[in-house]
Each structure stands twice: as C-alpha cells, then as structure tokens.
Design an enzyme around this catalytic site. Structure first.
Site, PDB file in Angstrom:
ATOM      1  NE  ARG A 104      12.063  28.901   2.228  1.00 33.76           N
ATOM      2  CZ  ARG A 104      12.131  27.943   3.261  1.00 33.76           C
ATOM      3  NH1 ARG A 104      12.324  28.228   4.612  1.00 33.76           N
ATOM      4  NH2 ARG A 104      11.711  26.671   3.092  1.00 33.76           N
ATOM      5  CB  THR A 108      21.144  31.522   1.695  1.00 33.17           C
ATOM      6  OG1 THR A 108      19.899  31.933   0.995  1.00 33.17           O
ATOM      7  CG2 THR A 108      22.097  31.394   0.772  1.00 33.17           C
ATOM      8  CG  ASP A 200       0.404  28.361   0.363  1.00 32.94           C
ATOM      9  OD1 ASP A 200       1.801  28.424   0.582  1.00 32.94           O
ATOM     10  OD2 ASP A 200      -0.070  29.010  -0.537  1.00 32.94           O
ATOM     11  CG  ASP A 203      -0.948  26.245  -2.496  1.00 34.69           C
ATOM     12  OD1 ASP A 203      -0.549  26.975  -3.524  1.00 34.69           O
ATOM     13  OD2 ASP A 203      -0.134  25.484  -2.042  1.00 34.69           O
TER      14      ASP A 203
HETATM   15  N1  URA Z   1       2.250  31.482   4.276  1.00 37.11           N
HETATM   16  C1  URA Z   1       1.181  30.999   4.188  1.00 37.11           C
HETATM   17  O1  URA Z   1       0.526  31.158   3.107  1.00 37.11           O
HETATM   18  N2  URA Z   1       0.401  30.476   5.119  1.00 37.11           N
HETATM   19  C2  URA Z   1       1.296  30.200   6.307  1.00 37.11           C
HETATM   20  O2  URA Z   1       0.474  29.561   7.504  1.00 37.11           O
HETATM   21  C3  URA Z   1       2.270  30.840   6.421  1.00 37.11           C
HETATM   22  C4  URA Z   1       3.103  31.244   5.243  1.00 37.11           C
END
Ligand code: URA
Length: 209
Positions: A104, A108, A200, A203
């Site tokens: 990302r 922008t 995430d 993660d």
């Molecule tokens: N990406 C992720 O890994 N978790 C989310 O909750 C949203 C996007």
C-alpha cells in the site's frame, strides 16, 4: 451474475472459531488454516468440468470421470494467500501456481504491484485467487484487475473471512467473480480490520507483528 458462497460446514465453522481465538499460537493457526483450506477448496471447485476416459478396473472397463481442460491456476495474493495455497494444493496437486505481490502506497493509500508471476495460458484456465481476508477489497480487486489484464477470464476468489465492505467492492468491480468464504463477518473497524475477525492473518500465520 455475482455470487457469494459461504461454506457453513460444521467442520469449517469449528476450525474457524479456533483460529479466531487470540491465544491460538501460530503453529496451530497454520495447521487449522491448511485444514479449513481443504473444505474451501472442495466448494470452490464444485463446478469444474468433467470428462470421461475409459479405464480398466480389476473387474471391468468403465467410462471414468476425470477433470477436463487445462490445469487450474491458483494465484496467491502475498503474503497471507500462501496460507490458503498449501491446503488447496493438497487437494489439487497438479494445479499451476502464481503470485501477486501488492503493497500500500503510504501517500495515495492505493495498492502498488511489486511482484507478478502467473502461469501461461491463463485465458484457458480456471483461475482461483487466494487471500484469507477480503477486507476493504482494495488489494483483491487490484489483483483481479492484473489477472484480467493477463488474460484470465474465468476467475473465482477464495477467502476465509469476508467483510460486507469487501464483498460490495468486489461485486461492483468484478461482478463476474464468485466469492467463496467461510464467513461473512460484521464490518471493518477504522483501521480496516475485519470485526470480529481474527486479526492480521499474515502476522497470525508467521508470528510477526
Ligand atoms: N487483513 C488482515 O489480515 N486482517 C484483517 O482483519 C483485514 C485485512
């Protein structure tokens, strides 16, 4: 045209609940993701075309069903897509595999491609794009734009969790792409995380923060 399929099989739901728990360690999270990928793969391949070939069993000849057409293309949207990829490959070991890497842009806020490597003959293959989390849909929609630019015509999107915002985005940008997911969660929070979600996914899979 647009379809959303929620795989509400009890095994998928049970495994997903275990994955959501904040205390579930990475090794268990990865194992569960691989297992649940089998159930999702079963559903996302439900309408694959079949042909018949004559084979000989120990008892007789028969016209036996086999998958028709070119081998599937599985496209992992890095990095979390790799968690789904392993399990889907367990069921479809002869599939061709591609990768799309997007980051990302901090100014922008738009996804920018940093890696793109996909199988040849994409126009003739069923393409399954893999990303466990359909959140805003920005990266998924961009990845599918890139796949279509590369010639893909028959695309499905496989995820584990979807947010209504991401589903709406995908539906608007790519009404031809069926979404298969294990759940449609409530909403996105202000940081773009799916709620209740699982955090995430990358993660959680790789033990990073
Ligand atoms: N990406 C992720 O890994 N978790 C989310 O909750 C949203 C996007």
């Amino acid at each position: 045209m647009h379809r959303l399929t929620v795989v509400d099989h009890p095994l998928a739901q049970h495994k997903l609940s275990l994955m959501r728990g904040a205390e579930t360690p990475s090794n268990q999270f990865r194992r569960l993701l691989r297992e649940i990928s089998h159930l999702l793969a079963y559903e996302v391949t439900r309408d694959l075309a079949i042909t018949t070939e004559t084979i000989t069993t120990p008892l007789t000849d028969m016209d036996a069903p086999f998958l028709a057409g070119k081998k599937l293309a599985l496209i992992s949207i890095l990095r979390a897509g790799n968690g789904l990829l392993e399990g889907v490959l367990d069921l479809i070991p002869s599939a061709r595999v591609g990768f799309v890497g997007l980051y990302r842009d901090e100014e922008t806020l738009k996804p920018v491609q940093y890696y793109f490597k996909v199988p040849d003959n994409l126009p003739e293959r069923r393409v399954i794009a893999l990303d466990p989390m359909l959140a805003t849909g920005n990266s998924s929609v961009t990845a599918i734009n890139l796949l279509k630019e590369a010639g893909a015509k028959d695309i499905k999107f496989l995820c584990l969790l979807a947010a209504p915002e991401g589903v709406a985005h995908m539906k608007e940008a790519h009404p031809d792409v069926e979404i298969v997911t294990a759940t449609l969660d409530s909403h996105l929070n202000e940081l773009g995380y799916i709620v209740p979600g699982l955090g995430d996914a990358g993660d959680r899979m790789f033990g990073t923060r």
